[in-house]
Structure formats: structure tokens, C-alpha cells
Design a protein around this motif. Sequence first.
Motif, PDB file in Angstrom:
ATOM      1  N   ALA A 213       7.441 -19.296 -64.402  1.00  0.00           N
ATOM      2  CA  ALA A 213       8.476 -18.974 -63.426  1.00  0.00           C
ATOM      3  C   ALA A 213       8.892 -20.215 -62.642  1.00  0.00           C
ATOM      4  CB  ALA A 213       7.978 -17.891 -62.478  1.00  0.00           C
ATOM      5  N   LEU A 214       7.926 -21.026 -62.242  1.00  0.00           N
ATOM      6  CA  LEU A 214       8.244 -22.244 -61.496  1.00  0.00           C
ATOM      7  C   LEU A 214       9.033 -23.231 -62.351  1.00  0.00           C
ATOM      8  CD1 LEU A 214       4.826 -22.747 -59.674  1.00  0.00           C
ATOM      9  CD2 LEU A 214       6.990 -22.078 -58.608  1.00  0.00           C
ATOM     10  N   ALA A 215       8.651 -23.362 -63.617  1.00  0.00           N
ATOM     11  CA  ALA A 215       9.383 -24.267 -64.513  1.00  0.00           C
ATOM     12  C   ALA A 215      10.819 -23.780 -64.690  1.00  0.00           C
ATOM     13  CB  ALA A 215       8.672 -24.351 -65.859  1.00  0.00           C
ATOM     14  N   HIS A 216      10.995 -22.477 -64.796  1.00  0.00           N
ATOM     15  CA  HIS A 216      12.328 -21.894 -64.938  1.00  0.00           C
ATOM     16  C   HIS A 216      13.172 -22.176 -63.697  1.00  0.00           C
ATOM     17  CE1 HIS A 216      15.459 -18.990 -65.876  1.00  0.00           C
ATOM     18  NE2 HIS A 216      15.191 -18.312 -64.768  1.00  0.00           N
ATOM     19  N   LEU A 217      12.602 -22.024 -62.516  1.00  0.00           N
ATOM     20  CA  LEU A 217      13.339 -22.296 -61.288  1.00  0.00           C
ATOM     21  C   LEU A 217      13.773 -23.754 -61.211  1.00  0.00           C
ATOM     22  CD1 LEU A 217      11.222 -20.253 -58.719  1.00  0.00           C
ATOM     23  CD2 LEU A 217      13.460 -19.649 -59.673  1.00  0.00           C
ATOM     24  N   ALA A 218      12.909 -24.658 -61.634  1.00  0.00           N
ATOM     25  CA  ALA A 218      13.265 -26.076 -61.619  1.00  0.00           C
ATOM     26  C   ALA A 218      14.429 -26.364 -62.559  1.00  0.00           C
ATOM     27  CB  ALA A 218      12.048 -26.921 -61.998  1.00  0.00           C
ATOM     28  N   VAL A 219      14.445 -25.710 -63.718  1.00  0.00           N
ATOM     29  CA  VAL A 219      15.543 -25.893 -64.669  1.00  0.00           C
ATOM     30  C   VAL A 219      16.861 -25.404 -64.064  1.00  0.00           C
ATOM     31  CG1 VAL A 219      16.487 -25.068 -66.870  1.00  0.00           C
ATOM     32  CG2 VAL A 219      14.121 -25.864 -66.751  1.00  0.00           C
ATOM     33  N   LEU A 220      16.838 -24.221 -63.469  1.00  0.00           N
ATOM     34  CA  LEU A 220      18.064 -23.690 -62.868  1.00  0.00           C
ATOM     35  C   LEU A 220      18.546 -24.563 -61.716  1.00  0.00           C
ATOM     36  CD1 LEU A 220      17.512 -19.817 -62.686  1.00  0.00           C
ATOM     37  CD2 LEU A 220      18.690 -21.135 -64.453  1.00  0.00           C
ATOM     38  N   ALA A 221      17.631 -24.971 -60.846  1.00  0.00           N
ATOM     39  CA  ALA A 221      18.013 -25.790 -59.693  1.00  0.00           C
ATOM     40  C   ALA A 221      18.630 -27.106 -60.134  1.00  0.00           C
ATOM     41  CB  ALA A 221      16.802 -26.041 -58.803  1.00  0.00           C
ATOM     42  N   ASP A 222      18.100 -27.692 -61.203  1.00  0.00           N
ATOM     43  CA  ASP A 222      18.618 -28.965 -61.697  1.00  0.00           C
ATOM     44  C   ASP A 222      19.943 -28.815 -62.437  1.00  0.00           C
ATOM     45  OD1 ASP A 222      16.507 -30.364 -60.652  1.00  0.00           O
ATOM     46  OD2 ASP A 222      15.382 -30.465 -62.533  1.00  0.00           O
ATOM     47  N   ALA A 223      20.242 -27.593 -62.902  1.00  0.00           N
ATOM     48  CA  ALA A 223      21.421 -27.385 -63.745  1.00  0.00           C
ATOM     49  C   ALA A 223      22.714 -27.318 -62.939  1.00  0.00           C
ATOM     50  CB  ALA A 223      21.259 -26.105 -64.566  1.00  0.00           C
ATOM     51  N   VAL A 224      22.621 -27.022 -61.642  1.00  0.00           N
ATOM     52  CA  VAL A 224      23.831 -26.757 -60.861  1.00  0.00           C
ATOM     53  C   VAL A 224      23.833 -27.538 -59.547  1.00  0.00           C
ATOM     54  CG1 VAL A 224      24.175 -24.454 -61.842  1.00  0.00           C
ATOM     55  CG2 VAL A 224      22.751 -24.733 -59.806  1.00  0.00           C
ATOM     56  N   ASP A 225      25.028 -27.636 -58.973  1.00  0.00           N
ATOM     57  CA  ASP A 225      25.194 -28.276 -57.671  1.00  0.00           C
ATOM     58  C   ASP A 225      25.171 -27.263 -56.530  1.00  0.00           C
ATOM     59  OD1 ASP A 225      25.594 -30.854 -58.807  1.00  0.00           O
ATOM     60  OD2 ASP A 225      27.669 -30.318 -59.246  1.00  0.00           O
ATOM     61  N   ILE A 226      25.222 -25.988 -56.851  1.00  0.00           N
ATOM     62  CA  ILE A 226      25.266 -24.942 -55.826  1.00  0.00           C
ATOM     63  C   ILE A 226      23.852 -24.458 -55.526  1.00  0.00           C
ATOM     64  CG2 ILE A 226      27.617 -24.222 -56.325  1.00  0.00           C
ATOM     65  CD1 ILE A 226      26.530 -22.036 -58.102  1.00  0.00           C
ATOM     66  N   PRO A 227      23.650 -23.791 -54.395  1.00  0.00           N
ATOM     67  CA  PRO A 227      22.301 -23.335 -54.034  1.00  0.00           C
ATOM     68  C   PRO A 227      21.756 -22.269 -54.991  1.00  0.00           C
ATOM     69  CG  PRO A 227      23.765 -23.361 -52.118  1.00  0.00           C
ATOM     70  CD  PRO A 227      24.629 -23.550 -53.315  1.00  0.00           C
ATOM     71  N   LEU A 228      20.446 -22.309 -55.167  1.00  0.00           N
ATOM     72  CA  LEU A 228      19.728 -21.333 -55.987  1.00  0.00           C
ATOM     73  C   LEU A 228      18.759 -20.552 -55.125  1.00  0.00           C
ATOM     74  CD1 LEU A 228      18.579 -20.112 -58.684  1.00  0.00           C
ATOM     75  CD2 LEU A 228      16.996 -22.074 -58.710  1.00  0.00           C
ATOM     76  N   ASN A 229      18.863 -19.228 -55.191  1.00  0.00           N
ATOM     77  CA  ASN A 229      17.874 -18.341 -54.571  1.00  0.00           C
ATOM     78  C   ASN A 229      16.926 -17.860 -55.661  1.00  0.00           C
ATOM     79  OD1 ASN A 229      17.548 -16.521 -51.857  1.00  0.00           O
ATOM     80  ND2 ASN A 229      16.908 -15.394 -53.660  1.00  0.00           N
ATOM     81  N   ALA A 230      15.637 -17.896 -55.401  1.00  0.00           N
ATOM     82  CA  ALA A 230      14.650 -17.492 -56.400  1.00  0.00           C
ATOM     83  C   ALA A 230      14.274 -16.032 -56.229  1.00  0.00           C
ATOM     84  CB  ALA A 230      13.397 -18.357 -56.282  1.00  0.00           C
ATOM     85  N   ASP A 231      14.382 -15.271 -57.305  1.00  0.00           N
ATOM     86  CA  ASP A 231      13.751 -13.954 -57.368  1.00  0.00           C
ATOM     87  C   ASP A 231      12.274 -14.240 -57.610  1.00  0.00           C
ATOM     88  OD1 ASP A 231      12.654 -11.537 -58.061  1.00  0.00           O
ATOM     89  OD2 ASP A 231      14.052 -11.103 -59.686  1.00  0.00           O
ATOM     90  N   PHE A 232      11.502 -14.274 -56.535  1.00  0.00           N
ATOM     91  CA  PHE A 232      10.113 -14.712 -56.631  1.00  0.00           C
ATOM     92  C   PHE A 232       9.150 -13.522 -56.682  1.00  0.00           C
ATOM     93  CE2 PHE A 232       6.670 -17.808 -55.180  1.00  0.00           C
ATOM     94  CZ  PHE A 232       6.704 -18.511 -56.373  1.00  0.00           C
ATOM     95  N   GLU A 233       9.690 -12.369 -57.071  1.00  0.00           N
ATOM     96  CA  GLU A 233       8.897 -11.151 -57.241  1.00  0.00           C
ATOM     97  C   GLU A 233       8.003 -10.907 -56.014  1.00  0.00           C
ATOM     98  OE1 GLU A 233       7.574 -10.499 -61.401  1.00  0.00           O
ATOM     99  OE2 GLU A 233       8.378 -12.507 -61.766  1.00  0.00           O
ATOM    100  N   ASN A 234       6.727 -10.701 -56.223  1.00  0.00           N
ATOM    101  CA  ASN A 234       5.825 -10.457 -55.077  1.00  0.00           C
ATOM    102  C   ASN A 234       5.133 -11.742 -54.619  1.00  0.00           C
ATOM    103  OD1 ASN A 234       4.058 -10.852 -57.187  1.00  0.00           O
ATOM    104  ND2 ASN A 234       2.655  -9.210 -56.596  1.00  0.00           N
ATOM    105  N   GLY A 235       5.768 -12.881 -54.934  1.00  0.00           N
ATOM    106  CA  GLY A 235       5.156 -14.155 -54.602  1.00  0.00           C
ATOM    107  C   GLY A 235       4.078 -14.554 -55.576  1.00  0.00           C
ATOM    108  N   HIS A 236       3.939 -13.771 -56.662  1.00  0.00           N
ATOM    109  CA  HIS A 236       2.922 -14.024 -57.689  1.00  0.00           C
ATOM    110  C   HIS A 236       1.521 -14.060 -57.076  1.00  0.00           C
ATOM    111  CE1 HIS A 236       5.761 -14.876 -61.031  1.00  0.00           C
ATOM    112  NE2 HIS A 236       6.548 -15.251 -60.041  1.00  0.00           N
ATOM    113  N   ALA A 237       1.339 -13.249 -56.033  1.00  0.00           N
ATOM    114  CA  ALA A 237       0.036 -13.186 -55.363  1.00  0.00           C
ATOM    115  C   ALA A 237      -0.005 -11.927 -54.507  1.00  0.00           C
ATOM    116  CB  ALA A 237      -0.195 -14.420 -54.494  1.00  0.00           C
ATOM    117  N   ASP A 238      -1.217 -11.465 -54.255  1.00  0.00           N
ATOM    118  CA  ASP A 238      -1.389 -10.305 -53.386  1.00  0.00           C
ATOM    119  C   ASP A 238      -1.669 -10.707 -51.939  1.00  0.00           C
ATOM    120  OD1 ASP A 238      -1.114  -8.323 -55.440  1.00  0.00           O
ATOM    121  OD2 ASP A 238      -3.156  -8.783 -56.106  1.00  0.00           O
ATOM    122  N   THR A 239      -2.441 -11.743 -51.746  1.00  0.00           N
ATOM    123  CA  THR A 239      -2.862 -12.120 -50.397  1.00  0.00           C
ATOM    124  C   THR A 239      -1.797 -12.962 -49.711  1.00  0.00           C
ATOM    125  OG1 THR A 239      -3.909 -14.192 -51.067  1.00  0.00           O
ATOM    126  CG2 THR A 239      -5.256 -12.171 -51.185  1.00  0.00           C
TER     127      THR A 239
END
Length: 270
Positions: free
Chosen positions: A65-91
Amino acid sequence: MGTPAEKRARFRQLHEAGCFVIPNPWDAGSARMLQALGFPAIASTSSGMAWSSGRIDNEVPLEDALAHLAVLADAVDIPLNADFENGHADTPEGVAANVTRALAAGVAGLSIEDMSHDPGKPLYDSALAVERVKAARGAIDAEGAGAVLVARAEGMLLGQPLAPTLDRLAAFAEAGADCLYAPGLKTAEEIATAVRAVSPRPLNVLMGAPGLTVAQLEDLGVRRISVGGALARAAWGGFLRAAREIADEGRFDALGQAATGAELKALLKP
């Protein structure tokens, strides 16, 4: 291409007034095409990304997921919001650590949901859900570049009524969320009630099917509109219709509805 800080500043400005659509690409190509079509920001879709990699939603590991976000952020000049699900953690501690890593990937904002994905108890208890939002807020503030925190209350997707969902949104706003989001709002009355409940903070509304228009949602006070995995589903729908026609009928008629190579080239041209 703007710096992460510049993108975050633009992203915050978008939330201050008016209404904007933040569509959800699933790879670098779809991200760049949405930018070319004039959208001011994009948001990732965990489901769309999962399908594109042969998996189902909520089964993508954090590192992917983190690698995917980096690819999207690098692909565009506009802001990216991450669908970060549940934060990939419970605590809360785990959420804070993972949010810090998402910020390093270059996102301008991210969402944290209160769905635990535990079949026996699909939502976190209210107190824990609030602490998780506070942890994400703390991680963003510690990083210091002003990313937007979106807090999601998922209860309506599980058949819960509106009132407890609004209670959670109010608690998340108090915990430091910049924008509130309750997938499952459908009617104009529900949406208007949610807008009032979180005011003056902005409300994100999910539009995954035909319904209210952008103008109607703006009139209701909605500040931000996303489509989740719907654009990805639309793309897969076209793919499956054409592929099934070939497999079942030996015909290629559906390919006549495809985008042309010239159109795609024009959208992807730097």
C-alpha cells in the motif's frame, strides 16, 4: 512538480470553501488521466488498487500500500489523499507509526476508518476509535507539513442507523479530524443532516452509483465528493463485457466503445 508541502497547502485550501470532486484512480495511468481532465486532487482507492493487483479489498499488505501511494504521488502534480483503510493497525500506536510512513510517501492527506475487519466485531469501540484518530492527528502534527486528516465512520455500511454514525463523526472532529466521511449516506436528508452535524468542518460524501449531482450535493453543503472504487468498477465493467462477448459469442462489438490510442496518448502526454 510541487513539493509535498505545496500540495498539502493546496489541498487544505480546497477544503475551505465550495465543493470539489476528488476521484479515485487505481494506478499511475488513471491518476495522470484524471489530472489531465482537470480534477484538482485525487484519492487512492484501496479496492481499486487491490483488484488491479489480483487481490480483494483489505488484503493488501502495508508495504504494498505504501509503495502504491508513492507511485501515485509521484505521478501527478495535484494533491493525493490516501485511502489508508484502518491505518493498517489496530492500536493507536500502530496507527501513528503507519501514518508517519504514509506521509513520507508524499500524500497530501489520508483517511482513517473505524472498521476493524474483525468478523465478530467489525467496528472498533467508540473510545478506541477516537484514540486512533487522535494518534493519526498527533503523527500528522509531529511531521509538520499540514496534511489533511479524514476520519471515516463506517457504521452505515453495516446497516447501522444514522444517529450513532453522526455521534462518531462529532467525536472524530473533536479528536482532530479535518474532514469527516460516512460512507453509506444516500438521501438528501441524510446528507444535509450530516453536514449540519459536522459543521464547520467539511463533509466528504461517497457517490458510487447514479444519484444526486455535484450541484445538488453542493447545495446541501457538501464540501468534497469521492467515488471510491466506482471508477475502477466502471473500467472493469467495460473490460468484462468485452471479454465475455469474445469468450461467449466470438464477437468483438464491445471493442468499438473503447477509448482510442490517440485519446489515451493525449491524456498521458506530459
